[in-house]
Design an enzyme around this catalytic site. Structure first.
Site, PDB file in Angstrom:
ATOM      1  N   LEU C 229       0.898  -1.320   0.012  1.00  0.00           N
ATOM      2  CA  LEU C 229      -0.105  -0.083   0.095  1.00  0.00           C
ATOM      3  C   LEU C 229       0.842   1.097   0.271  1.00  0.00           C
ATOM      4  O   LEU C 229       1.812   1.412   0.773  1.00  0.00           O
ATOM      5  CB  LEU C 229      -0.632  -0.154   1.493  1.00  0.00           C
ATOM      6  CG  LEU C 229      -1.952   1.032   1.183  1.00  0.00           C
ATOM      7  CD1 LEU C 229      -3.134   1.011   0.270  1.00  0.00           C
ATOM      8  CD2 LEU C 229      -2.597   1.228   2.920  1.00  0.00           C
ATOM      9  N   ASP C 230       0.755   2.181  -0.924  1.00  0.00           N
ATOM     10  CA  ASP C 230       1.303   3.499  -0.937  1.00  0.00           C
ATOM     11  C   ASP C 230       2.796   3.401  -1.142  1.00  0.00           C
ATOM     12  O   ASP C 230       3.251   4.467  -0.835  1.00  0.00           O
ATOM     13  CB  ASP C 230       0.712   4.306   0.425  1.00  0.00           C
ATOM     14  CG  ASP C 230      -0.431   4.675   0.343  1.00  0.00           C
ATOM     15  OD1 ASP C 230      -1.302   4.485  -0.857  1.00  0.00           O
ATOM     16  OD2 ASP C 230      -1.099   4.972   1.429  1.00  0.00           O
ATOM     17  N   ALA C 231       3.357   2.563  -1.671  1.00  0.00           N
ATOM     18  CA  ALA C 231       4.788   2.202  -1.585  1.00  0.00           C
ATOM     19  C   ALA C 231       5.189   2.058  -3.027  1.00  0.00           C
ATOM     20  O   ALA C 231       6.479   1.886  -3.359  1.00  0.00           O
ATOM     21  CB  ALA C 231       5.071   0.907  -0.768  1.00  0.00           C
TER      22      ALA C 231
END
Lengths: 287, 287, 287, 287
Positions: C229-231
């Protein structure tokens, strides 16, 4: 929420103004929630202040409060002043020509509650945007400007604005020059977006001018319209970076983004009584 | 490190240029490490390219490579071109008047290895900066400009620049207007920093002009000097936000920061052969 | 217009790649109109290039050209490569939850010709945006995500995307976490907008996190979705200034503007084949 | 000049505070030249105000005025407050390790009159900057930090700071972690510059962290040091754009510019009493 009401004040500087205003508000159980004040340098001696406050005693329309304030504070200090209530939105009209990006940005933000205005309607010299505007539940008035009939068109526009009770007129890429007589009807109440970083590239086709000069940043300027074209008090400006890869069409496209955001900010600040005019400059409070 | 050497090329566009240049480099075991290319629109048909490459066969001064490149590639395509080696820094001189912030910024960055130049020395019409400049181990030449003796002063400056073998002349807030004859000696090799966002506020005291116009952003512009004042090709520009709180003195102070960084970037890009001039515009590659 | 076609190439660096590609194009009367190349540092030795070109011999679909390029250039250099024609837009689908600002920004820009995509349709877990989307002549597919039925919903979404032939999926504030299995179907082809300056404030309610940390700038990040996530690899980021006056609701409102512009830029760059992925980073060419 | 003196006030919000302060100043012929006020939202109910004023009756040290203000205004409203005179500069010390760019930026600005401080001296755990610092006429104290002897070094530093009467300690890239005991001696009076956009990349080598995450902007953060590393109240932040072309060394170099300007702004604002601390956040007035 900043408060129930706000005062925007301009006067000649002298000691005691803040004390007089804040003392007055305290009398009526006013609690100041935001205050911003500016004094120009000593020779010029201009005092500007914006005060937002809440009070259990104060409700719109608050005419008694206006009368008291005038008598106790405004007249002794010879103030230009304006009291408004957060719950009473200014009536706003939009003028637009063919480009619709600035218009749609304003409608969008307004429909989301980001612009505290009562939007009265849109006037255009083109019929194109009727559907888009009416989709927002707003009246669209098409007033074409015939060759040589600028005067009649302006009269029709002024009639419509008067009928709507417009307090603010936004030129969201209205591409015709308004006459000084028109502009004089709404002093410091017509906001124009010019698609350049003024004073660079005033006049027509600023993106072509920018391309030809080979600048590395392009900008947009929101200002109050005055009788002199693109020369009124600047409210807000911003720029974006461009490069040798950008032709005139690219500048136009990239510029739309900055036009949209600069105009939206300026309109919002006016609606929130954050902008005071000082000669050909503005004081913009607490943004 | 980008590579051992780089080519900066301008010519009329036609098919096969990239293939010719890259094919040539491959012959000499050149490995391209950065390539940036730009073609203006079809009608104008200008081709610009910067190529950085490494090769075990290529060492400075590389005159044989220049001769080969000229014969095999540059002449057939009628190129303006320039081959330089990363290890051979351009010789640079700085001209400065009283304000020292742009001068010190350049000296500082140079002393840290951020500006790939061989710094020859500093010329000033004021004696003030001798100590600061000599502390960097650099010669400081004071050439006063007497009333009515601009010509003699410029002759002395040109002599000094010639003696130093200057390839780039940086006007780091040199406040006197250089004659067209002087400028013509260093075409596209004099970089000036002007303390406004050109074309706004050309000429003298731009911060005062900016204050009087009431702009909300102030800027700086680095450009090549031409015979027309403040009108040469722009290399870099930037701006910072100001407000009604800033008087002329504040603008001057805040502007120094943007002047310093804009000039330093432009000088660096020139030293790295990133800037091609195209009429009154620039192409700036790969920054 | 940049050219008729473009190549986006990634491979291990070695001498001769530019010569091979440009030589190949010259054979087919290709005129290179924009070329941008990047090599990572010597140890890593990754080569990236984007070439835009025009040729009278090349028309979409150009399968013969693909076959020739594969045989003559791509296979010998073991390239990852992609040839696309300016006239053939990528098929794009948008996923969105309740906030509509990012969605509307994309639809608007697309309707003005600013996003070179064939927009296939919009999928949402909410019914709210049907009217707005259909007004653009686009299909709107409401796929609710029931408690515990994420898997079924994702299967329905994948079916719909497959039916539409989506080549790019844009998460325009789609507020549910997609499973790794879903993301794996569109490697480097799902663009998400996260409403913070990543890696700060990953996860939920980033504006509240930003408020609580007391930052002076807020931002937005467009990145390719990966299983973490979000990486994923960042394509574009930007920030705007905020102050102590801004509460969480203000940050949310001001942030919308930067979310909109960051996402629109990232989507456009992807559609123009400007973005190459390199591990968890991106190379973004010629913007 | 903003005024002769200024008050920075924090207290629990209630009606009448502005009236009490401005009424008090009026008694002593004070003319308010700049006032900025902020109230947090109703639940939190914190009141912050900065007032700059001039008065013919008020001269430093003004102890009688402090006594009167305490009795008449500050005690009744239970204020945290601070009265200072523009003519009385705060005593400031700088701590620095090997990188000198932040140090030199401060010295430079101070020597030009841009930082209203009485600069007491510079402490470093390296001997390197003695010459540069002494050239500004300032004492340079080298306090090496031996392995395992952090405590002794800190004691020596505190002694030196005490001897200098330091009121503000600036960590201009001081690369060692100060103990909570040290930090507690100067609550909200130690300003650190961290070379990232906090909270992203706290801790060591933030430019390498930024490179590895592949961000498109890098930043710097000036904050008050607290016992928790890189977690204190943020005073100022800024960012600059970077690209795939920038390696770790490039980020370090480009970052210096933003570190320098962010730290200089934060220090200046503190010296001008513009910064109030509110939990782990700051209120920054009128910049």
């Amino acid at each position: 929420m900043e408060g129930h009401a706000r005062l925007l004040i301009t006067c000649t500087d002298r000691p005691g103004i803040v004390a007089a205003v804040s003392g007055f508000l305290t009398q009526y159980r006013g609690n100041i929630t935001a205050l911003d004040q500016h004094t120009t340098d000593p020779e010029q001696g201009c005092f500007f202040m914006r005060v937002a406050f809440r009070s259990p005693d104060v409700e719109p329309p608050g005419n008694w409060l206006r009368a008291e304030f005038r008598r106790e504070v405004a007249e002794p200090f010879e103030m230009d002043w304006h009291l408004s209530f957060a719950a009473e939105h200014k009536r706003m009209a939009i003028l637009v020509s063919r480009p619709d990006h600035a218009l749609l940005e304003l409608l969008w933000r307004w429909s989301r509650g980001e612009l505290p205005a009562e939007l009265a309607g849109v006037i255009s010299n083109h019929p194109d945007h009727r559907e888009a505007v009416e989709a927002f539940g707003l009246p669209y008035r098409h007033i074409p400007v015939e060759q040589g009939a600028q005067e009649e068109a302006e009269a029709a526009m002024l009639d419509q604005l008067g009928e709507w009770g417009a307090e603010l007129v936004v030129l969201a890429r209205y591409m015709r020059i308004l006459s000084p007589g028109f502009v004089a009807q709404y002093p410091s109440r017509i906001i124009n977006i010019h698609h350049s970083f003024l004073p660079a590239f005033a006049g027509s086709d600023p993106y072509r001018q920018a391309f030809e000069r080979g600048v590395k940043l392009i900008g947009a300027t929101a200002h109050y319209a005055t009788s002199e074209l693109d020369a009124g008090p600047v409210i807000e400006q911003d720029v974006i970076r461009v490069s040798h890869r950008d032709g005139v069409a690219d500048l136009r496209e990239r510029g739309r983004e900055v036009e949209r955001s600069v105009l939206a900010r300026a309109v919002r600040w006016h609606l929130e009584d954050r902008v005071a005019v000082w000669g050909n400059r503005t004081v913009v409070f607490g943004t």
